[in-house]
Each structure stands twice: as C-alpha cells, then as structure tokens.
Write a protein that holds these residues in place. Structure first.
Motif, PDB file in Angstrom:
ATOM      1  N   THR A 116       0.843  -1.184   0.000  1.00 16.38           N
ATOM      2  CA  THR A 116       0.000   0.000   0.000  1.00 16.38           C
ATOM      3  C   THR A 116       0.886   1.245   0.000  1.00 16.38           C
ATOM      4  O   THR A 116       1.775   1.381   0.836  1.00 16.38           O
ATOM      5  CB  THR A 116      -0.891   0.028   1.256  1.00 16.38           C
ATOM      6  N   LYS A 117       0.619   2.133  -0.951  1.00 19.34           N
ATOM      7  CA  LYS A 117       1.446   3.329  -1.058  1.00 19.34           C
ATOM      8  C   LYS A 117       0.864   4.426  -0.186  1.00 19.34           C
ATOM      9  O   LYS A 117      -0.317   4.749  -0.299  1.00 19.34           O
ATOM     10  CB  LYS A 117       1.483   3.775  -2.519  1.00 19.34           C
ATOM     11  N   VAL A 118       1.672   4.958   0.710  1.00 21.49           N
ATOM     12  CA  VAL A 118       1.208   6.052   1.566  1.00 21.49           C
ATOM     13  C   VAL A 118       1.774   7.347   1.010  1.00 21.49           C
ATOM     14  O   VAL A 118       2.993   7.513   0.917  1.00 21.49           O
ATOM     15  CB  VAL A 118       1.663   5.845   3.026  1.00 21.49           C
ATOM     16  N   ARG A 119       0.864   8.264   0.619  1.00 22.28           N
ATOM     17  CA  ARG A 119       1.324   9.516   0.007  1.00 22.28           C
ATOM     18  C   ARG A 119       1.578  10.587   1.060  1.00 22.28           C
ATOM     19  O   ARG A 119       0.919  10.622   2.085  1.00 22.28           O
ATOM     20  CB  ARG A 119       0.252  10.014  -0.964  1.00 22.28           C
ATOM     21  N   GLU A 123       2.236  15.747  -1.784  1.00 21.62           N
ATOM     22  CA  GLU A 123       1.826  14.970  -2.962  1.00 21.62           C
ATOM     23  C   GLU A 123       0.310  15.017  -3.151  1.00 21.62           C
ATOM     24  O   GLU A 123      -0.191  15.185  -4.256  1.00 21.62           O
ATOM     25  CB  GLU A 123       2.240  13.512  -2.751  1.00 21.62           C
ATOM     26  N   VAL A 124      -0.396  14.872  -2.020  1.00 21.30           N
ATOM     27  CA  VAL A 124      -1.866  14.873  -2.056  1.00 21.30           C
ATOM     28  C   VAL A 124      -2.372  16.222  -2.556  1.00 21.30           C
ATOM     29  O   VAL A 124      -3.261  16.298  -3.411  1.00 21.30           O
ATOM     30  CB  VAL A 124      -2.445  14.548  -0.656  1.00 21.30           C
ATOM     31  N   VAL A 125      -1.765  17.311  -2.040  1.00 20.14           N
ATOM     32  CA  VAL A 125      -2.182  18.655  -2.452  1.00 20.14           C
ATOM     33  C   VAL A 125      -1.957  18.837  -3.949  1.00 20.14           C
ATOM     34  O   VAL A 125      -2.801  19.361  -4.673  1.00 20.14           O
ATOM     35  CB  VAL A 125      -1.389  19.729  -1.644  1.00 20.14           C
ATOM     36  N   GLU A 130      -4.146  19.224  -9.448  1.00 23.55           N
ATOM     37  CA  GLU A 130      -4.171  18.697 -10.815  1.00 23.55           C
ATOM     38  C   GLU A 130      -5.585  18.277 -11.223  1.00 23.55           C
ATOM     39  O   GLU A 130      -6.061  18.595 -12.303  1.00 23.55           O
ATOM     40  CB  GLU A 130      -3.259  17.472 -10.853  1.00 23.55           C
ATOM     41  N   ARG A 131      -6.251  17.582 -10.283  1.00 24.02           N
ATOM     42  CA  ARG A 131      -7.615  17.115 -10.578  1.00 24.02           C
ATOM     43  C   ARG A 131      -8.578  18.275 -10.749  1.00 24.02           C
ATOM     44  O   ARG A 131      -9.456  18.250 -11.604  1.00 24.02           O
ATOM     45  CB  ARG A 131      -8.100  16.208  -9.448  1.00 24.02           C
TER      46      ARG A 131
END
Ligand code: FES
Length: 202
Positions: A116-119, A123-125, A130-131
């Motif tokens: 499981t990749k923990v961001r 990175e989340v921001v 981007e979205r």
C-alpha cells in the motif's frame, strides 16, 4: 490398476481403484489444490474429465450439492469424490502449486499493507490541484459548447451556495418614489378599511 492420462503434461499414471483421485495423485506427488482436505466442502479440487467418464464413479450427494448436475456440460468432477476403474484422461491445468503459493503468501498477514502506497501531504495537495484543473478544463469545454441554454441556467453554482449558508437574503424595501402609479394605487386600496371599500363598490 487404472490408467490415467494427465493433461496438459500427458503424463500416464497407474491409479488404484480403491482410492479417490485426490489421494492417488497426491501419493504420486501430483499437486491438486484442496481447502477442506478431501471432505467435499470446498470444491477446490475440481478437475476436468476430458475422456473416459464412463470409467468414473457416479457423483456423490455432496459433490452434486457443490457442483450441481451439469457434468455433461462442464465435465468437471471433484477429485476427492471420484474414483476410476478404467482408462481416463483428466485435465488438471487449473492446479498450479507455484501460483497458489504466491497467492497465499501475498494474502498472509505478514505482507499486509506492504504494497500500500502512503502519500505525503504535499503529494496529495499536488494531486488535488491537478484534478481541479482537469475538472475546470472539462467544465470550460462543456460551457463553450452548450446548446441547451436552459440547462446551463439551472446549473448549480456550488461556491455561491456555500456562501449563502443555506438561506436566501431578504429583498430590500422599495422607496415610495420608486413605486409605480399602479403599485401606489394597490397599496392605497389595501390600506383602506373594509367598509369603505364596500361603499365604493355599492
Ligand atoms: S478437497 Fe475440498 S472438495 Fe475436494
């Protein structure tokens, strides 16, 4: 002893008639998946009888409960419930020891969460930004090509709604000067007592 041909390896084995296929094949070192240990409750030991089905024992009650009565279509039998007394060809290509071991090790609690990749927060921001850009670009595309204007007018403005806090602002009072002549007359009529209105009408 019965002759059993295994597919896809085409290996030929002599199998005793008093043992079911699961037991007999295991004794010969052939891997057949089994979750219940041969008690007809998991259906993991499914094999395909590709030829010689007449030389196999009829399905037991437990086997019918698990696989139904569709052998003539699927050709599937439970190895733990099937004995052979003649030449039979069976397909065991669905039983891959290596693949099963890999699957088991991936599911083991020791590996839980390892893939499981923990961001990180930054990175989340970045991803959210981007979205949002993608969404805006899509909206702009739709707005530019809007043919049904009434749908566009009804399109909710979510930012505006949030600012209103769910309620509407009251309409401001109009000054007397702003009222038109007709509105003034209406207001005067409403202000008169009921009797006066009646007399006028008489
Ligand atoms: S081993 Fe479980 S059903 Fe045959």
């Amino acid at each position: 002893m019965s002759k059993v041909i295994l597919l896809p390896s085409k290996e030929v084995l002599d199998i005793p008639e008093d043992k079911n296929l699961l037991e007999a094949l295991r004794e010969k070192g052939i891997y057949i998946r089994s979750g219940c240990g041969g008690f007809a409750s998991c259906s993991d030991c499914k094999i395909k009888v590709t030829s010689g089905e007449d030389a196999t024992t009829p399905p037991t009650f437990e086997e019918i409960q698990l696989l139904g009565t569709v052998f003539h279509i699927t050709k599937e039998r439970l190895a733990c419930q099937t004995k052979v007394f003649g030449d039979v060809t069976i397909d065991i290509s669905g039983h891959d020891q290596k693949r099963d071991e890999e699957t088991r090790s991936n599911k083991s609690p020791r590996n839980f969460g390892k893939k499981t990749k923990v961001r990180k927060r930054d990175e989340v921001v970045e991803i959210e930004k981007e979205r949002k850009e993608q969404r805006d670009a899509k909206d702009a595309e739709v707005d530019g090509d809007w043919t049904r204007h009434w749908e566009k007018d009804q399109k909710p403005d979510w930012d505006k709604r949030k600012k209103l806090d769910g309620g509407k602002r009251p309409r401001p009072f109009k000054d007397a000067e702003e009222l038109s002549e007709a509105e003034k007359k209406d207001e005067a009529d409403e202000a008169k007592p009921d009797n006066e209105n009646k007399n006028e009408s008489d």
